[in-house]
Design a protein around this motif. Structure first.
Motif, mmCIF file in Angstrom:
data_model
loop_
_atom_site.group_PDB
_atom_site.id
_atom_site.type_symbol
_atom_site.label_atom_id
_atom_site.label_comp_id
_atom_site.label_asym_id
_atom_site.label_seq_id
_atom_site.Cartn_x
_atom_site.Cartn_y
_atom_site.Cartn_z
ATOM 1 N N VAL A 21 0.837 -1.197 0.000
ATOM 2 C CA VAL A 21 0.000 0.000 0.000
ATOM 3 C C VAL A 21 0.874 1.250 0.000
ATOM 4 O O VAL A 21 0.661 2.177 -0.788
ATOM 5 N N TYR A 22 1.891 1.268 0.858
ATOM 6 C CA TYR A 22 2.760 2.439 0.947
ATOM 7 C C TYR A 22 3.589 2.612 -0.333
ATOM 8 O O TYR A 22 3.863 3.741 -0.743
ATOM 9 N N GLY A 29 2.609 9.435 -5.976
ATOM 10 C CA GLY A 29 2.984 10.783 -5.562
ATOM 11 C C GLY A 29 2.242 11.292 -4.344
ATOM 12 O O GLY A 29 2.190 12.505 -4.110
ATOM 13 N N ILE A 30 1.686 10.395 -3.570
ATOM 14 C CA ILE A 30 0.961 10.796 -2.363
ATOM 15 C C ILE A 30 1.896 10.583 -1.175
ATOM 16 O O ILE A 30 2.198 9.448 -0.813
ATOM 17 N N ASP A 38 -4.144 9.677 5.083
ATOM 18 C CA ASP A 38 -4.736 8.592 5.870
ATOM 19 C C ASP A 38 -5.920 7.952 5.142
ATOM 20 O O ASP A 38 -6.113 6.733 5.205
ATOM 21 N N ASP A 39 -6.701 8.761 4.444
ATOM 22 C CA ASP A 39 -7.820 8.217 3.678
ATOM 23 C C ASP A 39 -7.312 7.292 2.568
ATOM 24 O O ASP A 39 -7.871 6.219 2.340
ATOM 25 N N TYR A 40 -6.263 7.723 1.886
ATOM 26 C CA TYR A 40 -5.704 6.897 0.823
ATOM 27 C C TYR A 40 -5.102 5.603 1.372
ATOM 28 O O TYR A 40 -5.180 4.555 0.730
ATOM 29 N N VAL A 41 -4.511 5.661 2.563
ATOM 30 C CA VAL A 41 -3.986 4.434 3.188
ATOM 31 C C VAL A 41 -5.134 3.458 3.442
ATOM 32 O O VAL A 41 -5.024 2.263 3.134
ATOM 33 N N GLY A 79 -7.275 1.413 -7.613
ATOM 34 C CA GLY A 79 -8.206 1.972 -6.630
ATOM 35 C C GLY A 79 -7.796 3.375 -6.189
ATOM 36 O O GLY A 79 -8.635 4.271 -6.070
ATOM 37 N N ILE A 80 -6.505 3.576 -5.960
ATOM 38 C CA ILE A 80 -6.006 4.891 -5.542
ATOM 39 C C ILE A 80 -6.188 5.905 -6.669
ATOM 40 O O ILE A 80 -6.630 7.038 -6.446
ATOM 41 N N ILE A 81 -5.876 5.507 -7.886
ATOM 42 C CA ILE A 81 -6.041 6.411 -9.032
ATOM 43 C C ILE A 81 -7.504 6.789 -9.211
ATOM 44 O O ILE A 81 -7.825 7.952 -9.491
#
Length: 181
Positions: A21-22, A29-30, A38-41, A79-81
């Motif tokens: 995840v990290y 680029g986050i 924290d939301d993206y994590v 998912g992050i994108i």
């Protein structure tokens, strides 16, 4: 294949795979100082579990362990994108709304004669609309929902919402003419 991540395996699973995840966040680029980090994590962790549940091979075999890492990385990245795109779209929508509101606010010392008229006519305007059209007007004007969001909210097709919008515009055209005169 649909498998479940049990509570017994949870700690070990995250200990081994949480770094994916990290890595995705770094690749996208986050950084840790991002306001929504924290939301993206959390989104990444949810996508990691989803990847575990949908991975088609047996993870107990070492050969598939490394394949899972790549599979999970890609699933989390997508998912992050997606979330980043949603955030950009919402920011653009808020900017457009802010600009529209700035243009609609009269300059100091200039009274807007039509504002009070709009508020006076609003109950009358709503009487001409069906309940669905009234709900569309509330969702679009007050809640600032998109056509897609309104359709999901009411479990109807986007085409139906477009029809509500069209009929609302036709019915309220009369009041627009009154306001201009």
């Amino acid at each position: 294949m649909k498998r479940k991540l049990t509570e017994e395996m949870e700690h070990d699973f995250f200990f081994v795979h949480e770094s994916i995840v990290y890595g995705v966040l770094r690749k996208c680029g986050i950084r840790f100082n991002h306001p929504d980090y924290d939301d993206y994590v959390q989104i990444g962790l949810l996508k990691l579990v989803e990847a575990y549940e949908t991975f088609p091979e047996d993870l107990c075999q070492e050969a598939y362990f490394y394949q899972f890492t790549g599979y999970a990385f890609q699933k989390i990245r997508w998912g992050i994108i997606d979330e980043m795109r949603k955030a950009i779209k919402n920011a653009e929508r808020e900017t457009l709304i802010g600009e529209a509101l700035d243009r609609s606010v009269p300059e100091e010392g200039v009274e807007s004669d039509s504002d009070w008229l709009v508020w006076e006519l609003m109950p009358t305007m709503l009487k001409y609309l069906t309940p669905n059209e009234q709900q569309y007007l509330r969702d679009a004007a007050i809640d600032q929902l998109s056509i897609t969001d309104i359709a999901k909210k009411h479990n109807v097709s986007r085409k139906t919402v477009y029809e509500w919008r069209k009929k609302t515009a036709i019915k309220l055209a009369h009041f627009k003419a009154v306001l201009k005169s």
